[in-house]
Design a protein around this motif. Structure first.
Motif: not given
Lengths: 721, 721
Positions: B595-596, B579-589, B630-636, B550-552
């Motif tokens: 993550l925050k 099978a693969t399924e189209l679940h929907g759409l997620i917004l960046r916000a 603005e989001v800091a995510v640790t390695k773990d 997600i971060v990438e």
């Protein structure tokens, strides 16, 4: 209320006054006419019973003449009603009523058969003239809207179905969107012609009639009404010197009340609010009662044509009796001495103070309203600076009469409009309220009548901006605008809390599948695949299909569209062999056209483009109609194939099966669809590329609730809360 | 043109007349003032040069006073412009200009940052007052529309961003549609307040500003303007006795021309058509030149804030010089002897016949127009039954001046509206044309001025119905309506044949991705999969996704929406495993919000509903903003998982890959989308359930043409044909 009526009534009255002059001279009451006016009016008001007594004897002596007048009136009304009714029942049943609900439904995507044909147009024009002339309580506004739309539709397709012009430029209009635009322009022109209100016409078309709005549509309707108003003005100028009877009276402004200065203050908000509230209540009550009457009438009308005609004739006789005899109930009023002699009393076709059964120097205020054309009646009741012109009793009788007549006239089998009956009722109610307010307000009683009419219109039809502009253009008093706006908004809000607008009620009664603007809240919790599961499975066709299968499908289903699926194709990426492909959607009409042309292939193959072009012109494919029953296919032909690819619409709108019904409905309505394909959300071998197909009927709240009864229950329990 | 200006000019003039009385007595010309009026005017007209000579010496003797007046005027104008300019440049750059194009874009789905904030509102109000008072050639109408929208937006969200009220009922408005509705209502109220035109305001909002129309929106805007007009009326009543300066003059009707009777005949169609044609040509020429000037200005403005302020001040000085000195160029006109002495000449704040530099009994017609507020100038130039009031030369100077000022004032960094400058120009042009027509027509010159203003407005802004109603409500002359309609339609048609409307030009200059109502014809031959192929591949996320991924994705792309796809699911029918399924759409916000909050899971699992509810309130999810930086995510944490299912919109709108761009665009615009998913038409194992994703930018004609240059060529060759 029409020309004939007033002419008859007046000719009778004039006859009395002239032919029976010798009798009148012997009448003691008429002798007193030479006394000073002021004294006389004192005598009159102090001893009303004596006057009534004198009048009764007066009437008895004139019995024969009055009876003759009544028979002329009723007879001519009956004949005119018969003409209108027979035309409607025999030749064009769609011409009965106003036609506005059907036009509204057409612009929403629901086609009523024979709605815009040449026969309908002719019957509507002749029938409307006859019905209005017959003195029935109906307006010419709705019919004019329908006439405008008919003309627009016929012009757009190059003439009536049988004798259609095949001009090249006409093809530009031969698509659904342009046809819709043209019909919207026609509707706007109709309102413009009825009220001489160009901007009001545009707004009526946009607020009440149209489903899809675009900026381009706005200036197109505006252009139509500009042409109408220029033509109207030219006619009015030509008719200025009275060449055309009553046409053109009042110039471009029908009910001018601009002579009175509007003065109002903060405290006037109270009576204005009262007008609005009562108007809203009365309007919704009228809608409620009209609904009941229309249901009763539909039971009568179902019994056959003859019942329809008899019903119309009964209403006509009842109307004539009321119009002729009710003015005898009220007492004569003395003329205002400040008026010139020629203005009061009057015996001509028009005039504010009709003499009818009154002696010279007196007028019958109810006759001024009932023995006149509807336009004149409105003009009289809107008249300003005449606070004592109408007695409360006359106004009460007038209001009650038109309330009853309006309810019972609307549903009969003649072309009829709703506007003028409601304006007449409303103006009487407004003027009554103005009388009741007395000296509390400074607003003129004529303006009260205008506001009353506006409030009842908004209470029944629930329009705002368009009514506001129509009333502005009818009355030419810009300073009244703020009050009118408040009255309209209050009346609409009050009315909306009771029941839907009158056009929605009629749409519902006629069973037209009108698609509302907003989805119901419970639709959000239902997916389209739930809907598809509740229906019979979707019927798909192959890209190259056997004739036998096409015939079978067409005979056994009533669907108007079928998804076309290709099996065993190789996708361009070459990922998977044996994939299925959603090619598109084919219409029943095109399948029938193929069968009729016998455009069959011996083997299972794809056709070339030129083969198709050779066979089908774009005009042929635009035509509808053609039934599978009319097609004969031999046994050999049954074994042949048809390539459906070139006739398939390869870009149908689709939704994924997890889509909510609410959002699917928004798509369906906003884009203006007939069919909406449901595609799967899963991607795997063996899954069909089409899960289902939705039509307008599937998305109607009523139909969904009958398929999912538990939703209806939850909806009710929500209401109960 | 503002109060200050006329006050200064007048005080100077009055000073002359009183303080320098001794000088004047020695002047032979002023001695002749006691002679009979008729004789004097004869002398004047027979020997104009002598008068001019006398006037020049007169001016010289008063040099010092005139200079003082000029310095007062220019100084105060400069200070006021400086205030407006510094406010706009320093605090709210979005407050500069009219704001209407940005509102139009917002309602189309394009959000301009900081457009509806509290700072913008305050700067717009103060800046607009300062700019109009500074005598610049700009109107208060555009700014009022913007102010109305700002207030609506702030009310809807419960206050400015930092001090927002958290009332429960405010949540009802906290969705895009209601925010759009509120802003439309605000825009309508702004026009209503500017022109005291309630119905015109509603129509302006619907014709020019709104992209999506609904019946409900119609009565909502109508309600807003009804409230505005009631409040306006209350203020006008309160200010009736002159308590509030110039406010409330003219009552509810700003430029009443109803006193003159409109009489016209069939032959008047010729001058009316000429007005329309020339108006259309002038309007489109104005648009063309304004485009050039705005491009030049954008180069200057790019150089920095100080350049913006200097540009504004330069325009202000130029305006002051022109306004003050141009009236000296024209000769004085004698007052009409039939007018009372107090009406001509006038030295007060308002008045139709300004004395300025003229002797008693004479007036300066150009000063009547230039030394007045814009409202007064329009009122003066619209004045009816005064055929000889304005000299052609004065009108030519006035028209040329405002043409130049209008072009160079609009782009400076102060709040500015387009309406009044164009009305002023147009009315001068109309009146000139009326003079040129001479005795050919019977239409009053004041009405010519009205028609000229209407034609130039339609030629530049390309509105029809709303302008028609605004002019009706401004001038209160219903009989002028048919002519106005024709003029508007002709001017719009002529203008449209040259270039787009002025708002579209500004939208284009500002680079706002406005989505037009109609797709281009060549879009029908392009499929959405062609578009998707020309873009970088679509970035999808899994239903339960690793934090690192997600971060990438967020860091490396700028997309605002990502399709969510589940792999290896089992469809309910159990047909295919994997099978693969189209679940929907997620917004960046929403991804940033996750993550925050660090709402991470240790293992790859689906969450329960209560877990989500505990973490995110609906208000939090409705917020935008929040950046990945603005989001800091640790390695773990990077190794942990997020369940995206509960935050995904499971009902995105989709199109099949074979859909044409034209139809996809119709869907996108009609339903009001930000993202449109493309699903495959093939159904097979291994095919991705999402082929691509389309945004507003992908569907803009300009962007498509730059990606597919051959389409641009074919388009040009079509044009060439």
């Amino acid at each position: 209320m029409e020309e004939d009526l007033s002419q008859h009534a007046e000719s009778t009255a004039t006859h009395n006054m002239e032919g029976e002059a010798s009798k009148e001279e012997r009448d003691p009451e008429s002798n007193s006419l030479d006394q000073p006016l002021l004294k006389r009016s004192n005598t009159l008001s102090s001893n009303p019973l004596a006057i009534v007594g004198a009048k009764v004897s007066h009437i008895e002596s004139l019995d024969y003449e009055y009876l003759k007048g009544f028979i002329y009136l009723t007879g001519s009304n009956l004949v005119l009603t018969l003409v209108a009714s027979i035309l409607c029942v025999g030749f064009a049943p769609t011409a009965a009523g106003p036609g506005i609900p059907e036009i509204k439904a057409y612009l929403n995507g629901v086609d009523t058969p024979n709605m815009f044909g040449a026969t309908t147009l002719i019957v509507k024009i002749v029938g409307s003239i006859a019905a209005v002339s017959a003195g029935l309580d109906l307006g010419k506004e709705g019919p004019l809207v329908h006439i405008g739309s008919c003309i627009a539709s016929l012009l757009g397709q190059g003439g009536p179905d049988n004798y259609r012009l095949k001009w090249r430029w006409l093809r530009y209009f031969n698509n659904d969107r342009d046809r819709r635009d043209l019909i919207t322009c026609g509707a706007a022109s109709g309102v413009c012609a009825a009220f001489r209100s160009p901007v009001g016409g545009v707004l009526f078309a946009l607020e009440e009639v149209a489903t899809w709005w675009r900026s381009a549509l706005l200036w197109r309707t505006f252009f139509s009404t500009a042409v109408v108003v220029v033509v109207l003005r030219a006619f009015i100028e030509y008719c200025d010197s009275g060449k055309c009877g009553l046409f053109g009276r009042g110039g471009l402004i029908m009910f001018d009340v601009s002579s009175v200065t509007v003065s109002y203050h903060a405290m006037d908000i109270v009576p204005v609010a009262i007008i609005g509230v009562i108007g809203g209540v009365l309007g919704s009550l009228y809608n409620y009662l009209l609904h009941k009457v229309l249901r009763l009438y539909s039971l009568i009308n179902e019994k056959g044509r003859i019942h329809k005609v008899v019903l119309s004739l009964t209403v006509s006789i009842f109307t004539s009796v009321c119009l002729y005899f009710l003015p005898f109930l009220v007492s004569c009023s003395p003329c205002d001495p400040s008026l010139p002699d020629s203005a009061c009393p009057t015996t001509g076709q028009t005039g504010n103070f009709k003499q009818f059964n009154c002696p010279n120097g007196y007028y019958n205020d109810l006759a001024s309203l009932l023995h006149a054309t509807s336009d004149d009646a409105v003009r009289n009741i809107f008249s300003t600076s005449t606070p004592t012109e109408f007695h409360p009793l006359s106004l009460v009788i007038f209001f009650s009469l038109y309330w009853i007549l309006g309810l019972f006239t609307f549903g009969i089998a003649v072309p009829s409009g709703l506007f003028l009956p409601i304006i007449l009722m409303g103006s009487a109610y407004g003027r009554l309220l103005g009388l009741a307010m007395g000296t509390y307000t400074q607003i003129d009683q004529g303006l009260y009548a205008v506001l009353g009419a506006a409030s009842l219109m908004a209470g029944s039809m629930r329009m705002t901006v368009s009514l506001c502009v129509i009333f502005l253009e009818l009355t030419n008093n810009l300073l009244l605008l703020p009050i009118t706006m408040i009255v309209l908004l209050i009346a609409k809000t009050v009315g909306d809390s009771f029941n839907p607008s009158i056009y929605e009620i009629i749409l519902d009664l006629k069973g037209l599948p009108f698609l509302d603007a907003n989805p119901e809240p419970w639709m959000r919790n239902l997916t389209v695949s739930d809907l598809a599961d509740a229906k019979p499975g979707v019927v798909t066709l192959c890209g190259v299909e056997k004739v036998a299968r096409i015939v079978e499908v067409l005979r056994n289903t009533t669907h108007n569209g079928f998804p076309v699926v290709d099996e065993g194709v190789v996708p361009p990426m070459g990922l998977a062999i044996g994939a299925t492909e959603l090619h598109g959607l084919i219409l029943r009409a095109h399948l029938v056209a193929v069968l009729k042309k016998k455009w069959f292939l011996m083997e299972r193959r794809r056709t070339e483009e030129w083969e198709v072009r050779e066979q089908f012109t774009s005009v042929e494919l635009a035509e509808r109609g053609g039934k599978i029953e009319e097609v004969a296919v031999t046994k050999d032909e049954m074994e042949m194939y048809v390539d459906l690819h070139p006739l398939t619409n390869t870009t149908p709108y689709t939704v994924v099966e997890s889509m909510s019904v609410a959002k699917a409905m928004v798509l369906f309505r906003q884009v203006g669809l007939r069919h909406l394909l449901i595609v799967p959300k899963y991607q795997a071998a063996g899954v069909s590329p089409v899960v289902g197909i939705l039509t307008r009927q599937d998305l109607r709240a009523h139909n969904i609730l009958s398929a999912f009864p538990h939703l209806a229950k939850s909806k009710e329990s929500e209401k109960g809360k």
